[in-house]
Design a protein around this motif. Sequence first.
Motif, mmCIF file in Angstrom:
data_model
loop_
_atom_site.group_PDB
_atom_site.id
_atom_site.type_symbol
_atom_site.label_atom_id
_atom_site.label_comp_id
_atom_site.label_asym_id
_atom_site.label_seq_id
_atom_site.Cartn_x
_atom_site.Cartn_y
_atom_site.Cartn_z
ATOM 1 N N ASP A 214 0.781 -1.225 -0.105
ATOM 2 C CA ASP A 214 -0.022 0.142 -0.022
ATOM 3 C C ASP A 214 0.866 1.369 -0.076
ATOM 4 N N GLU A 215 0.906 1.868 -1.313
ATOM 5 C CA GLU A 215 1.669 3.114 -1.303
ATOM 6 C C GLU A 215 3.114 3.026 -0.845
ATOM 7 N N PRO A 216 3.566 2.058 -1.466
ATOM 8 C CA PRO A 216 5.195 1.701 -1.462
ATOM 9 C C PRO A 216 6.081 2.876 -1.573
ATOM 10 N N PHE A 217 5.779 3.811 -2.165
ATOM 11 C CA PHE A 217 6.700 4.853 -3.012
ATOM 12 C C PHE A 217 6.686 6.105 -2.210
ATOM 13 N N SER A 218 5.699 6.390 -1.118
ATOM 14 C CA SER A 218 5.292 7.451 -0.402
ATOM 15 C C SER A 218 6.397 7.618 0.372
ATOM 16 N N GLY A 219 6.977 8.783 0.491
ATOM 17 C CA GLY A 219 8.206 9.184 1.437
ATOM 18 C C GLY A 219 9.403 8.442 1.197
ATOM 19 N N LEU A 220 9.807 7.880 -0.128
ATOM 20 C CA LEU A 220 10.960 7.654 -0.574
ATOM 21 C C LEU A 220 11.509 8.647 -1.547
ATOM 22 N N ASP A 221 12.918 9.041 -1.205
ATOM 23 C CA ASP A 221 13.475 9.799 -2.174
ATOM 24 C C ASP A 221 13.615 9.295 -3.730
ATOM 25 N N PRO A 222 14.343 9.945 -4.659
ATOM 26 C CA PRO A 222 14.452 9.055 -5.811
ATOM 27 C C PRO A 222 15.217 8.259 -5.934
ATOM 28 N N ALA A 223 16.364 8.184 -5.085
ATOM 29 C CA ALA A 223 17.371 6.965 -5.194
ATOM 30 C C ALA A 223 16.653 5.572 -4.556
ATOM 31 N N ALA A 224 15.948 5.992 -3.528
ATOM 32 C CA ALA A 224 15.085 4.845 -2.832
ATOM 33 C C ALA A 224 13.903 4.307 -3.709
ATOM 34 N N VAL A 225 13.559 5.266 -4.466
ATOM 35 C CA VAL A 225 12.353 4.792 -5.430
ATOM 36 C C VAL A 225 13.053 3.779 -6.345
ATOM 37 N N ASP A 226 14.282 3.998 -6.996
ATOM 38 C CA ASP A 226 14.925 3.167 -7.921
ATOM 39 C C ASP A 226 15.247 1.952 -7.368
ATOM 40 N N ASP A 227 15.707 1.855 -5.887
ATOM 41 C CA ASP A 227 16.123 0.999 -5.297
ATOM 42 C C ASP A 227 14.918 -0.209 -5.151
ATOM 43 N N MET A 228 13.730 0.642 -4.720
ATOM 44 C CA MET A 228 12.565 -0.215 -4.748
ATOM 45 C C MET A 228 11.942 -0.797 -5.975
ATOM 46 N N VAL A 229 12.055 0.006 -7.026
ATOM 47 C CA VAL A 229 11.768 -0.591 -8.385
ATOM 48 C C VAL A 229 12.625 -1.679 -8.604
ATOM 49 N N GLY A 230 13.880 -1.658 -8.321
ATOM 50 C CA GLY A 230 14.693 -2.800 -8.841
ATOM 51 C C GLY A 230 14.422 -4.178 -7.906
ATOM 52 N N LEU A 231 14.012 -3.769 -6.904
ATOM 53 C CA LEU A 231 13.391 -5.029 -5.787
ATOM 54 C C LEU A 231 12.173 -5.633 -6.232
ATOM 55 N N LEU A 232 11.462 -4.753 -6.841
ATOM 56 C CA LEU A 232 10.017 -5.327 -7.334
ATOM 57 C C LEU A 232 10.138 -5.896 -8.751
ATOM 58 N N ARG A 233 11.112 -5.483 -9.510
ATOM 59 C CA ARG A 233 11.185 -6.287 -10.577
ATOM 60 C C ARG A 233 11.957 -7.650 -10.061
ATOM 61 N N GLU A 234 12.938 -7.767 -9.317
ATOM 62 C CA GLU A 234 13.412 -8.791 -8.959
ATOM 63 C C GLU A 234 12.178 -9.928 -8.788
ATOM 64 N N PHE A 235 11.160 -9.602 -7.916
ATOM 65 C CA PHE A 235 10.101 -10.391 -7.561
ATOM 66 C C PHE A 235 9.276 -10.668 -8.762
ATOM 67 N N THR A 236 8.961 -9.881 -9.547
ATOM 68 C CA THR A 236 8.128 -10.175 -10.765
ATOM 69 C C THR A 236 8.990 -10.788 -11.865
ATOM 70 N N ALA A 237 10.239 -10.830 -11.852
ATOM 71 C CA ALA A 237 11.327 -11.889 -12.649
ATOM 72 C C ALA A 237 11.007 -13.307 -12.049
ATOM 73 N N ALA A 238 10.785 -13.334 -10.757
ATOM 74 C CA ALA A 238 10.692 -14.675 -9.953
ATOM 75 C C ALA A 238 9.411 -15.201 -10.158
ATOM 76 N N ARG A 239 8.329 -14.515 -10.994
ATOM 77 C CA ARG A 239 7.155 -14.924 -11.333
ATOM 78 C C ARG A 239 6.255 -14.557 -10.083
ATOM 79 N N VAL A 240 6.592 -13.581 -9.184
ATOM 80 C CA VAL A 240 5.725 -13.189 -7.978
ATOM 81 C C VAL A 240 4.741 -12.151 -8.594
ATOM 82 N N PRO A 241 3.350 -12.382 -8.275
ATOM 83 C CA PRO A 241 2.620 -11.162 -8.821
ATOM 84 C C PRO A 241 2.447 -10.214 -7.453
ATOM 85 N N VAL A 242 2.637 -8.815 -8.137
ATOM 86 C CA VAL A 242 2.670 -7.768 -6.992
ATOM 87 C C VAL A 242 1.642 -6.716 -7.348
ATOM 88 N N LEU A 243 1.025 -6.539 -6.424
ATOM 89 C CA LEU A 243 -0.066 -5.438 -6.429
ATOM 90 C C LEU A 243 0.383 -4.448 -5.403
#
Lengths: 297, 398
Positions: free
Chosen positions: A154-183
Amino acid sequence: MLRLDGLTRRFSDTLAVDDVSFEVPDGQLVGFVGGNGAGKTTTMRMVMGVLAASDGSVRWDDRDVTARDRREFGYLPEERGLYPKQPVIDQLVYLAQLHGISRSGAHRRATELLARFGLGERAKDKLETLSLGNQQRVQVMAAVISRPKMLVLDEPFSGLDPAAVDDMVGLLREFTAARVPVLFSSHQLDLVERLCDRIVILSHGRLVANGAAEELRRSGPIRHRLVTGTDAGWVRDLDWLRIVDVAGNTAIVQLAAESDTDRLLAEAMGRGPVRELAELVPSVADIYREVTAEAGV
Amino acid sequence: MTAGTTEIATRSVWRLVAAREVAVKLRDRNFLVSTALMLVLVVAAIGIQFAFSGHTETKKIAVQGPAGSSIVASASAMAKEADAKLKLQPVRATSATAVEHRVTAGKADAGLLRAGDGWRLVGKTSRNSQLATYLGQAVQQDVVRRNAAAAGTTLADLQHGAGLSYDLLQPGGDDEGTARAGGVVFGMLFYLAALLFGMAIANSVVEEKQNRIVEIIASAIPLRQLLIGKIVGNTVLALGQVVLLSLVGVGGLLVTDNADLLDHLAPGIGWFVPFFLVGFLALAALWAVVGALATRSEDVQSTSAPMTALVAIVFFAGILSTGAIQVILSFVPIFSTIAMPARILSGDTAWWDPLLSLVIALVGAYGILRLAERMYRRALLQTSHKMSFRQALRAATD
């Protein structure tokens, strides 16, 4: 794959979520968009079993989701906060253990995540001594530490600075690459448009749009911008298109069919020089404004 | 991971919760300081009692001549025989005026003077009944001895047949004070633990609710497991603290040569532990509800009011009740925690009384736990506003 089937939640006499159905396919990032009070958080809480549904069901791999399934889901609640007075690593290990991870495994994973988010040296510090941005990072770690088979954020990006947003995006991509559904839900429409495989828009508890970003943008009428060398007023005389706006040498028009593009170009070239003829694809923000405005009245 | 192992892990996940409760508390400075403070209080109480009971007072008695000295000496001997922790020391003065002078100047605690045929005891501003008793006896004995000699007989002959022995047909009445005091101590221990750890449970519940971490936990494990873990963890801590305090107390009694007191208290202490455990479990569950009713830690002040009242009533009813009311209370769950050990100490219970009471307390605790679990579940995820016990109860029984 996660599927919501006619999910409904009533609070005394208000209908917070009204018959919402959509899917979060394996390995896809689904952005959940809607204004305040649209029902996003309520929907996510029902998915996580924190709130009981008044009607409808949450399905996991084509069967009703169980508590055991949810134990393997990762969840980032809307309002943040872990244990302020407990050392960071201790609570990460504790939460991972609650999800069924062994103590040593949890410790290893926590150390790994802290290092990755640049918080390796703060592992033994109390959470409350961290900056808000870093506390937010720890919160995200808490959601993913058990290597969940489904992520609900729920709102994972709120309160994150741009660098942290990129980290977060990288992390989410790892999960989707492992076939995990992400909402995940977000107010940042540009981010949702950039990241998501699919977008679900909620307004006043009802689902008003659901599809791949490209699909949604193409679902509406296609508009074109024509910029000519001279005054473009002549387009008003064409009866086979709809004028959206004409100002000086620029006209914005809506064509009935794709093939009309060539017809317009030929017409324009016959009358003088043409500087530009471009397709105007609406952004997700445009779509959002459009569908929520329709649903709002 | 197979389905089977997950199942087992879910059912025993309360252990993780309990372990965290204990670990966090053992690192909490407030908890450590308050425990140390309680230990200091127990040691100090025993020390003060020791100082008062073990100390023999010496009183100086100003006298004029050898007759006075010998009366003071025999009064001192009588006081010693009677175990009065009183020693009398004669101080010679040259005249009656000098005797009075010493008393007024505070150099002697009292003065013993001849007054005509008899004797006169003078004090400064107040009378000391102990001095009057023992010096009076000594004067009487001395005079009777002299009169007996004058009449040609002896003191022993005169006192022949005047012996009186005093036997108790049902001894133990002397222990009534001990029993009362023991009951108050047990009551106090339970009261303190129920209040301190109760508040700790409520705060730990509302902390999770306020921080919304409860949403993460609730999606990971059943709420019942969370509740059990919290209750078990805090019960272990409370019981540990009580055992620690009791050990220090018992050690103190042994050190101060009060081992005979221990014989009277032992059965009470033995029964107090299981009663404490069962009573505390029931209250702990209700304290968890107190925390769940609140939405912020500030709310605990008001949501805990019914519980602080209940705990105080249990305490005062337990230590103040007597007779039939005490007997009834000793069978009422929670109330029996204090009332039954107090009855055991006063020695008016049959062997099955505590056993029956404990069984009733267990059944009661189970019922309270079940109800509290439902209230906790209903209130915990209700984050929009503070609830009352009544609202939670209604929600739980719907």
